[in-house]
Design an enzyme around this catalytic site. Structure first.
Site, short mmCIF file in Angstrom:
data_model
loop_
_atom_site.label_atom_id
_atom_site.label_comp_id
_atom_site.label_asym_id
_atom_site.label_seq_id
_atom_site.Cartn_x
_atom_site.Cartn_y
_atom_site.Cartn_z
N GLY A 107 0.67 -1.21 -0.06
CA GLY A 107 0.16 -0.12 0.02
C GLY A 107 0.91 1.37 0.03
CD1 TRP A 108 4.95 3.67 3.11
CD2 TRP A 108 5.97 3.86 1.02
NE1 TRP A 108 5.96 4.97 3.09
CE2 TRP A 108 6.66 4.86 1.69
CE3 TRP A 108 6.47 3.89 -0.40
CZ2 TRP A 108 7.42 5.84 1.23
CZ3 TRP A 108 7.13 4.70 -0.92
CH2 TRP A 108 7.82 5.64 -0.39
CG ASP A 177 -0.88 -2.66 2.67
OD1 ASP A 177 -1.95 -2.82 3.52
OD2 ASP A 177 0.18 -1.69 2.81
CB CYS A 215 3.87 4.07 7.16
SG CYS A 215 5.31 3.25 7.02
NE ARG A 252 1.05 -3.27 10.01
CZ ARG A 252 1.18 -2.20 9.14
NH1 ARG A 252 1.64 -2.56 7.81
NH2 ARG A 252 1.33 -0.91 9.85
CG ASN A 441 7.99 -4.65 7.01
OD1 ASN A 441 8.75 -5.06 6.01
ND2 ASN A 441 7.36 -3.81 7.01
CG LEU A 442 12.54 -9.44 5.85
CD1 LEU A 442 13.01 -10.27 4.72
CD2 LEU A 442 13.59 -9.93 7.12
CB THR A 476 7.17 -3.13 2.59
OG1 THR A 476 8.21 -2.47 3.47
CG2 THR A 476 6.47 -4.05 3.69
#
Length: 580
Positions: A107-108, A177, A215, A252, A441-442, A476
């Site tokens: 989504g970002w 997302d 975020c 999440r 999430n790396l 991401t």
């Protein structure tokens, strides 16, 4: 699945018979599908069928969802991980297919590069809710196109040629997302419907408030109650059931770094809500103090100073910490203090799975001799009405316990690549849900060099946490950052050195690394559509795009030989091979 028909039933009895058959088949689907073995539904198959239409529809994304489930369960069994990153466009998704077994849609990245209004911005989930589903469709169409293109090319080869040509599985499952679900239950079900229709194999939904969504690596995150996010999960699952699909659901939680929560209605949240402990502030809530300050003309830094002063005086604490301090201050023997502390921790400690409401905890505290404790969670509420929340891994674990029965994968958002946090969360959640899959999430928001890891530790980070159960891991925004890095460095070089920069940094590198965009006409499907035109026109076409005269012939190579380009670079010579 059940019998569907566009034909109207001939009688009430036939209508009822169709309905009952569909209910039975839906229940049988749930009972026979491994994905649903641990799923808890607060509704029945009859409820689902009542909400369906009469005409059956099938979705390609359902096959991708089944593929994703098999992929992740294999990784889970092997204590390995599906590693991937956010794909920006069809070029990236086709390149990723050669090496990775899943695709992420961020989504970002959509917010900054591809909203349906074309208005870019930060990751606040304030773009139209079809933005990410549209990007999923963009990439899913590309995956299917490159799969068709490859099939046509391979079936035009001899068996010997095919044996020497690697087969690429372009159909890699997409996890997308879903932000916060974009509103209430009806918004969530409509969003999930779009994702299924557009090609998503999995969707993640987070436990932030929709109206204040940030975020995961920004400040100011506001959580919804545990119960509200469970309802989001239930709404998403219900929509998937209505559509008859096995789309994976990722829950999440942002509870590690969140500082605010919308409401105190859910007892599972009580132990993490902060309260004022200074009795001198009784009757002086922060919101009122700020309102009076604003009315007197204060703003900006002056208003912030008023809030900072009030917060310092309030001495915010968790209720549990106040009780512990109170027991330690009792005028009893040390042995008795230890006994009471032990009883308090035993009945309220998160590791035992006990979740007491504030009111239950207050009653227990009074039994332990703490009767005049001043603690008020309403006094420090923000001007928007939010409660103060102390985020922690423990808070994330409690939420993981609640989300586990309704989700297929649990993801804890973190603020740094912390192995201890990863281990604690995995052990905590799996103490109640031993078979649950975990995601990590790396994040490129982490300064990995500041993590004090060695290069070897960075290399081993993915397999290390995979052994803890994190079987889906993703960067991401790697597509975004890779795109920016390549374009920035190339544009700078091109401005200075012109075509040599392109040839040296792009074209020759494509040749040496076997990147199929070197032959971009072929990559874009020109051969495929030439074959289509020839098929329409009886096997010939005077207007074939890849006929004699196409400049891409300059790169052509045969199966038995390779094309070598010899170019002087300073005093050196480079031999480059073109792989088409």
């Amino acid at each position: 699945m059940a019998i569907y028909s566009a034909q109207a039933p001939n009688s009430i009895l036939e209508e009822e018979a169709r309905f009952e058959a569909e209910v039975s088949e839906t229940q049988a689907w749930w009972n026979s599908t491994d994905l649903f073995r641990l799923t808890r539904r607060p509704y029945t198959a009859r409820d689902v069928v009542r909400l369906r239409g009469s005409m059956r529809q099938s979705y390609a994304s359902n096959e991708m969802a089944k593929k994703l489930w098999r992929t992740l369960k294999t990784h889970q069994a092997n204590k390995t991980a599906s590693r991937t990153f956010g794909a920006l466009d069809p070029v990236q998704v086709s390149m990723m297919a050669k090496y990775l077994d899943s695709i992420y849609v961020s989504g970002w990245q959509c917010s900054s590069t591809h909203t349906t209004t074309n208005e870019p911005g930060p990751d606040l989930a304030d773009y139209p809710y079809d933005t990410v589903p549209n990007k999923v469709e963009h990439l899913f169409f590309a995956q299917q196109f490159h799969d068709r293109k490859q099939k046509e090319a391979r079936m035009s080869m001899t068996r010997e040629e095919r044996s020497k040509t690697p087969y690429i599985d372009y159909l890699k499952p997409i996890i997308a997302d879903g932000d916060t679900g974009f509103g209430g239950a009806t918004a969530t079900v409509k969003l999930c419907k779009l994702f299924v229709e557009r090609g998503a194999a999995g969707v993640h939904i987070e436990d932030q408030a929709s109206v204040t969504k940030k975020c995961g690596h920004m400040a100011g995150k506001v959580l919804v109650s545990v119960g509200e996010h469970v309802n989001r999960m239930v709404a998403a699952r219900l929509q998937f059931d209505i559509m008859g699909v096995e789309t994976l659901l990722v829950a999440r939680t942002d509870a590690v770094a969140a500082t605010l929560i919308q409401t105190n209605v859910d007892a599972r949240d009580h132990q993490f809500i902060l309260g004022a402990t200074n009795p001198n502030l009784k009757g002086k809530p922060l919101a009122d103090v700020l309102a009076r300050a604003m009315a007197s003309g204060k703003s900006g830094a002056d208003l912030q100073a008023v809030e900072d002063e009030w917060m310092a005086m309030a001495d915010l604490k968790l209720f549990s910490d106040c009780v512990v301090d109170g027991i330690k201050a009792l005028n009893v023997s040390e042995q008795e203090k230890g006994r009471r502390l032990g009883e308090w921790m035993q009945q309220t400690g998160g590791n035992t799975g006990n979740v007491l409401s504030y009111y239950q905890a207050k009653e227990l505290a009074e039994k332990l001799g703490i009767s005049n404790l001043f603690w008020d969670w309403d006094l420090p509420r923000t001007r928007e009405g939010f409660y103060r929340f102390q985020g922690s891994v423990k808070a994330a674990i409690v939420r993981g316990w609640a989300f586990g029965p309704h989700a297929d994968i649990i993801w804890m958002e973190t603020s740094s690549p912390d192995m201890v946090e990863c281990r604690d969360f995995a052990l905590g959640v799996k103490s109640k849900h031993p078979e649950i899959m975990l995601a990590y999430n790396l994040s490129p928001s982490f300064n990995w060099d500041a993590s004090r890891m060695t290069d070897e530790q960075m290399k081993n980070f993915i397999p290390e946490i995979a052994r803890l159960g994190y079987c889906w891991q993703f960067i991401t925004l790697a597509g975004f950052h890779a795109d920016a890095l390549v374009i920035d460095t190339f544009a700078k070089d091109f401005a200075q050195r012109g075509m040599l920069a392109y040839v040296e940094k792009i074209q020759r590198q494509e040749m040496m690394n076997g990147v199929d965009t070197l032959a971009h006409q072929k990559w874009s499907g020109a051969n495929y559509y030439d074959q289509l035109l020839k098929t329409v026109q009886g096997g010939i076409s005077a207007t074939a795009a890849m006929a004699k005269g196409v400049t891409e012939d300059q790169f052509e190579e045969t199966q038995s030989s390779t094309l070598a380009l010899e170019s002087n670079i300073g005093a050196g010579t480079v031999l480059a091979k073109s792989r088409m």
